[in-house]
Write an enzyme that holds these catalytic residues in place. Sequence first.
Site, short mmCIF file in Angstrom:
data_model
loop_
_atom_site.label_atom_id
_atom_site.label_comp_id
_atom_site.label_asym_id
_atom_site.label_seq_id
_atom_site.Cartn_x
_atom_site.Cartn_y
_atom_site.Cartn_z
N CYS A 118 -0.45 4.12 2.16
CA CYS A 118 -0.26 3.92 3.61
C CYS A 118 1.20 4.12 4.00
O CYS A 118 1.48 4.72 5.03
CB CYS A 118 -0.65 2.50 4.02
SG CYS A 118 -2.14 1.88 3.27
N ASP A 119 2.13 3.60 3.21
CA ASP A 119 3.53 3.50 3.66
C ASP A 119 4.50 4.37 2.88
O ASP A 119 5.67 4.46 3.25
CB ASP A 119 4.00 2.03 3.54
CG ASP A 119 3.14 1.09 4.38
OD1 ASP A 119 2.68 1.53 5.45
OD2 ASP A 119 2.90 -0.04 3.93
N CYS A 123 0.84 -1.21 0.00
CA CYS A 123 0.00 0.00 0.00
C CYS A 123 0.87 1.25 0.00
O CYS A 123 1.38 1.66 1.05
CB CYS A 123 -0.92 -0.02 1.22
SG CYS A 123 -1.95 1.45 1.34
#
Length: 317
Positions: free
Chosen positions: A150-151, A147
């Site tokens: 997200c990261d 992701c």
Amino acid sequence: MPMFNLSGLSNEVKEKDYDVVIVGAGPGGLSAAIYARRAGLKTLVFERATEGGQITLTNMVEDYPGFSTISGGELAERFVDHAREFGVKFANEEVMELSLQGDLKKIKTDMGNEYTAKVVIMATGSNPRKLGVPGENKFANRGVSYCAVCDGSFFKGKEVVVIGGGDSAVEEGIYLSKIASKVRIIHRRDKLRAQKIVQERAFKIPNIEFIWDTVVTEIGGKDAVEYVTLKNVKSGETSKLETSGVFIYVGLVPNSELVKNVVDVDQNGFIFTDEHMETNVKGVYAVGDVRKTVLRQVVTAAADGAIAGVDLTKYFD
Ligand code: NAP
């Protein structure tokens, strides 16, 4: 973490008997919920997480009609608000067991609750497929990610690789190119599967490089990812490439575990439906990414939901 939180998803649900129960609050499930409510049916949507489906993990959606660009998070939020406005109920519980035969379906959740419904819609979506190479599990959350939204921020100014050649790999590679100093997209063939418009955009970005005809055979490092081992599938040549991050986008695994022994699924677990989105079990539908289909987009998931949401009214005549 996703860019937003659908707080308030978990409305308190005291009522246990519904006309329609939908498992999964992504675009397919929410669209079905809106149509079912418009038909006057008591409708409950289960969502085990706080997210609104895979789109919340997408930076920008550019192919949902009416929105030339909208963040995945905002679009998901709009779907949820829309469903809530029509009186759809939500339960932030994980469905653990489904009893689907007969006219009254039974739904057991991780909170120890038991619900009933005449119709159940599986809108459980899919999860990223793992690559299955040494080091992938060891370095999860230590450089290996599924992701970018997200990261990605952990890789500011660093070099990363993206594995895959589909829409997800190329779109998320573009997103990462704004954060990382260099993005290398490693694809096992010499042609991308991603949509042309996305490919062309990526080809123009100076800090994106494509490594063709190549697979990753190992992810290595000490405490965190430091390198990947590559193999050219045409020449057989192997090499090592230093990198801090590995973003894996090699397809989807359907979340059909709950029902795969009851409804017909293909060899990969995608649920077969008829053109009304109904499975081989009466009163059980499947919509969106979990369904065996030719296209997995927000718009097709929403369309699946609409078809199911209208067809299921036949059980309430
Ligand atoms: P996908 O379309 O299935 O593409 C997976 C990619 O990974 C393919 O390029 C495939 O190579 C490669 N791959 C598969 N297994 C591999 C392995 N073991 N090693 C190396 N490479 C491997 O998956 P996706 O990109 O996640 O997209 C999933 C669905 O969501 C698609 O229907 C896609 O169109 C949709 N989606 C749409 C959008 C959008 O519309 N904006 C955005 C994201 C996703 P091959 O090409 O050689 O098979």
